[in-house]
Motif scaffolding. Sequence first.
Motif, PDB file in Angstrom:
ATOM      1  N   TYR A   1       0.591  -1.342   0.099  1.00 40.43           N
ATOM      2  CA  TYR A   1       0.002   0.283  -0.120  1.00 40.43           C
ATOM      3  C   TYR A   1       0.878   1.343   0.122  1.00 40.43           C
ATOM      4  O   TYR A   1       0.645   2.390  -0.660  1.00 40.43           O
ATOM      5  N   PHE A   2       1.970   1.126   0.837  1.00 39.73           N
ATOM      6  CA  PHE A   2       2.940   2.387   0.741  1.00 39.73           C
ATOM      7  C   PHE A   2       3.448   2.644  -0.638  1.00 39.73           C
ATOM      8  O   PHE A   2       3.466   3.714  -0.938  1.00 39.73           O
ATOM      9  N   GLN A   3       3.806   1.719  -1.411  1.00 32.90           N
ATOM     10  CA  GLN A   3       4.336   1.842  -2.747  1.00 32.90           C
ATOM     11  C   GLN A   3       3.364   2.248  -3.615  1.00 32.90           C
ATOM     12  O   GLN A   3       3.427   3.273  -4.454  1.00 32.90           O
ATOM     13  N   ASN A   4       1.819   1.927  -3.595  1.00 28.42           N
ATOM     14  CA  ASN A   4       0.733   2.457  -4.431  1.00 28.42           C
ATOM     15  C   ASN A   4       0.500   4.010  -3.972  1.00 28.42           C
ATOM     16  O   ASN A   4       0.528   4.838  -4.843  1.00 28.42           O
ATOM     17  N   ASP A   5       1.017   4.496  -2.655  1.00 25.76           N
ATOM     18  CA  ASP A   5       0.862   5.768  -2.317  1.00 25.76           C
ATOM     19  C   ASP A   5       1.930   6.715  -2.912  1.00 25.76           C
ATOM     20  O   ASP A   5       2.005   7.725  -3.505  1.00 25.76           O
ATOM     21  N   LEU A   6       3.156   5.956  -2.742  1.00 23.01           N
ATOM     22  CA  LEU A   6       4.221   6.688  -3.303  1.00 23.01           C
ATOM     23  C   LEU A   6       4.008   7.196  -5.046  1.00 23.01           C
ATOM     24  O   LEU A   6       4.763   7.989  -5.260  1.00 23.01           O
ATOM     25  N   ARG A   7       3.603   6.092  -5.485  1.00 24.38           N
ATOM     26  CA  ARG A   7       3.374   6.316  -7.210  1.00 24.38           C
ATOM     27  C   ARG A   7       2.620   7.692  -7.361  1.00 24.38           C
ATOM     28  O   ARG A   7       2.857   8.553  -8.077  1.00 24.38           O
ATOM     29  N   ASN A   8       1.465   7.951  -6.590  1.00 22.83           N
ATOM     30  CA  ASN A   8       0.661   9.215  -6.407  1.00 22.83           C
ATOM     31  C   ASN A   8       1.462  10.417  -6.174  1.00 22.83           C
ATOM     32  O   ASN A   8       1.245  11.398  -6.569  1.00 22.83           O
ATOM     33  N   ILE A   9       2.409  10.384  -4.895  1.00 31.06           N
ATOM     34  CA  ILE A   9       3.220  11.481  -4.377  1.00 31.06           C
ATOM     35  C   ILE A   9       4.321  11.630  -5.645  1.00 31.06           C
ATOM     36  O   ILE A   9       4.507  12.633  -5.708  1.00 31.06           O
TER      37      ILE A   9
ATOM     38  N   THR B   1      15.352  23.732  -7.453  1.00 29.39           N
ATOM     39  CA  THR B   1      16.485  22.711  -6.781  1.00 29.39           C
ATOM     40  C   THR B   1      15.620  21.771  -5.962  1.00 29.39           C
ATOM     41  O   THR B   1      16.043  20.754  -6.061  1.00 29.39           O
ATOM     42  N   TYR B   2      14.982  22.278  -4.914  1.00 34.51           N
ATOM     43  CA  TYR B   2      14.468  21.441  -3.881  1.00 34.51           C
ATOM     44  C   TYR B   2      13.230  20.850  -4.352  1.00 34.51           C
ATOM     45  O   TYR B   2      12.839  19.514  -3.846  1.00 34.51           O
ATOM     46  N   ALA B   3      12.484  21.231  -5.354  1.00 29.45           N
ATOM     47  CA  ALA B   3      11.208  20.631  -6.000  1.00 29.45           C
ATOM     48  C   ALA B   3      12.064  19.397  -6.652  1.00 29.45           C
ATOM     49  O   ALA B   3      11.123  18.358  -6.913  1.00 29.45           O
ATOM     50  N   MET B   4      12.991  19.728  -7.542  1.00 26.10           N
ATOM     51  CA  MET B   4      13.763  18.448  -8.150  1.00 26.10           C
ATOM     52  C   MET B   4      14.049  17.418  -7.035  1.00 26.10           C
ATOM     53  O   MET B   4      14.044  16.292  -7.478  1.00 26.10           O
ATOM     54  N   GLN B   5      14.689  17.832  -6.216  1.00 31.65           N
ATOM     55  CA  GLN B   5      15.400  16.828  -5.121  1.00 31.65           C
ATOM     56  C   GLN B   5      14.124  15.976  -4.497  1.00 31.65           C
ATOM     57  O   GLN B   5      14.176  14.841  -4.088  1.00 31.65           O
ATOM     58  N   ARG B   6      12.924  16.697  -3.991  1.00 28.33           N
ATOM     59  CA  ARG B   6      11.764  16.366  -3.394  1.00 28.33           C
ATOM     60  C   ARG B   6      11.226  15.168  -4.474  1.00 28.33           C
ATOM     61  O   ARG B   6      10.951  14.095  -4.271  1.00 28.33           O
ATOM     62  N   MET B   7      11.223  15.483  -5.642  1.00 26.55           N
ATOM     63  CA  MET B   7      10.983  14.585  -6.791  1.00 26.55           C
ATOM     64  C   MET B   7      11.720  13.221  -6.965  1.00 26.55           C
ATOM     65  O   MET B   7      11.095  12.164  -6.865  1.00 26.55           O
ATOM     66  N   LEU B   8      12.874  13.230  -6.840  1.00 30.22           N
ATOM     67  CA  LEU B   8      13.861  12.278  -6.973  1.00 30.22           C
ATOM     68  C   LEU B   8      13.713  11.458  -5.691  1.00 30.22           C
ATOM     69  O   LEU B   8      14.026  10.203  -5.965  1.00 30.22           O
ATOM     70  N   PHE B   9      13.564  11.990  -4.793  1.00 28.17           N
ATOM     71  CA  PHE B   9      13.453  11.250  -3.366  1.00 28.17           C
ATOM     72  C   PHE B   9      12.123  10.502  -3.450  1.00 28.17           C
ATOM     73  O   PHE B   9      12.439   9.173  -3.064  1.00 28.17           O
ATOM     74  N   SER B  10      11.295  10.980  -3.581  1.00 24.42           N
ATOM     75  CA  SER B  10      10.029  10.089  -3.902  1.00 24.42           C
ATOM     76  C   SER B  10      10.269   8.871  -4.820  1.00 24.42           C
ATOM     77  O   SER B  10       9.757   7.940  -4.567  1.00 24.42           O
ATOM     78  N   GLY B  11      10.886   9.054  -5.905  1.00 23.56           N
ATOM     79  CA  GLY B  11      11.079   8.094  -6.922  1.00 23.56           C
ATOM     80  C   GLY B  11      12.341   7.035  -6.353  1.00 23.56           C
ATOM     81  O   GLY B  11      11.981   5.931  -6.639  1.00 23.56           O
ATOM     82  N   TYR B  12      13.185   7.689  -5.571  1.00 20.45           N
ATOM     83  CA  TYR B  12      14.285   6.940  -4.803  1.00 20.45           C
ATOM     84  C   TYR B  12      13.583   5.772  -4.122  1.00 20.45           C
ATOM     85  O   TYR B  12      13.888   4.765  -3.970  1.00 20.45           O
ATOM     86  N   MET B  13      12.478   6.186  -3.365  1.00 19.27           N
ATOM     87  CA  MET B  13      11.746   5.145  -2.388  1.00 19.27           C
ATOM     88  C   MET B  13      10.987   4.115  -3.078  1.00 19.27           C
ATOM     89  O   MET B  13      10.540   3.183  -2.507  1.00 19.27           O
ATOM     90  N   MET B  14      10.737   4.193  -4.318  1.00 19.68           N
ATOM     91  CA  MET B  14       9.707   3.426  -4.941  1.00 19.68           C
ATOM     92  C   MET B  14      10.631   1.995  -5.463  1.00 19.68           C
ATOM     93  O   MET B  14      11.612   2.001  -5.929  1.00 19.68           O
ATOM     94  N   GLU B  15       9.885   0.998  -5.296  1.00 14.68           N
ATOM     95  CA  GLU B  15      10.275  -0.421  -5.773  1.00 14.68           C
ATOM     96  C   GLU B  15       9.468  -0.849  -6.868  1.00 14.68           C
ATOM     97  O   GLU B  15       8.164  -0.596  -6.898  1.00 14.68           O
ATOM     98  N   GLU B  16       9.839  -1.602  -7.878  1.00 18.80           N
ATOM     99  CA  GLU B  16       9.128  -2.229  -9.069  1.00 18.80           C
ATOM    100  C   GLU B  16       8.484  -3.135  -8.441  1.00 18.80           C
ATOM    101  O   GLU B  16       8.807  -4.030  -7.546  1.00 18.80           O
TER     102      GLU B  16
END
Length: 293
Positions: free
Chosen positions: A100-108, A278-293
């Motif tokens: 469920y956490f990963q599903n949430d992360l996709r939206n985030i 800068t921070y919007a890019m880093q925030r976006m990359l962090f949310s993508g970093y936590m995602m697992e396929e």
Amino acid sequence: MLNPIPESEAPDEVKINYQKIKNALQLTSLPIFFSYLGSFPLYLNHVTTQITNNLSHPDFQRISEETSINLQSLIKSSLMKSDETKKWLQLYKNSPSFYYFQNDLRNIFLTNIKLAFIFMSLREALKGWAIAAKKLGSSKTESVNEGNKKTDSVDETSRFIFEGFSPSTDSVDETSEKTGSVVQWQHTSSNQLVIRENSTLEKDMLPEFLHLCKLDFLSVLKKDEFWVLRVGVEELILRNLSLFPELIFSPINLTLRLTFSNPDYPDLLYLIAEHFPTYAMQRMLFSGYMMEE
């Protein structure tokens, strides 16, 4: 120094635009970036119309979704997780809560891609900032430089990049907390994670994963491979700005006219030209970093 104006303290004209932005992003709380625009109601009103027109357009949604697909594999191949985080994933990645956490992360992740598009677009619209800064005078330039030092603190970095990812316990009743019942995290369309009941994962597990990822990401920020990725992602986003359904028009002369009445306008220029993208890019990359396929 320029301070944010939270929704609870904003005048009505500012609250209206805050609400429009939240509605367009399908969020229940305002991303922190926009609260810094609350001190400049004329500018906020000007950009809100353009931002929301884009966010509500099907073409913008399509561009964001296509970008999310392209970036997921790029982030995964470029930014490696630590051995400790990998060990955590081996133990818990198959749990229902993590699913469920990963599903949430996709939206985030998708929301944060939209924010990166918006603030990169505002930066590009502000072309002429470097020339204008010289015309502001030494006192104004010093004010901006001082703002750089303050807003680049560790606390500010964490606030802009990591705020909203830590699960909130507001929805857990007192009995659940006292008995230590297990819970499950749920996204609430507010870029926040809250607790679901009846989980098979103990409630301190996901905060542990978030903590490990945060430590990993702060370490990754210092490495060359991150900046190589950052440059590549920025180029991808810049190429897509021309595809926006509506041009975001906010050049330096217009921005100055809409913000000059507030003596903190040099800080705003810095935030839009440097800090927010800068921070919007880093925030976006962090949310993508936590995602697992």
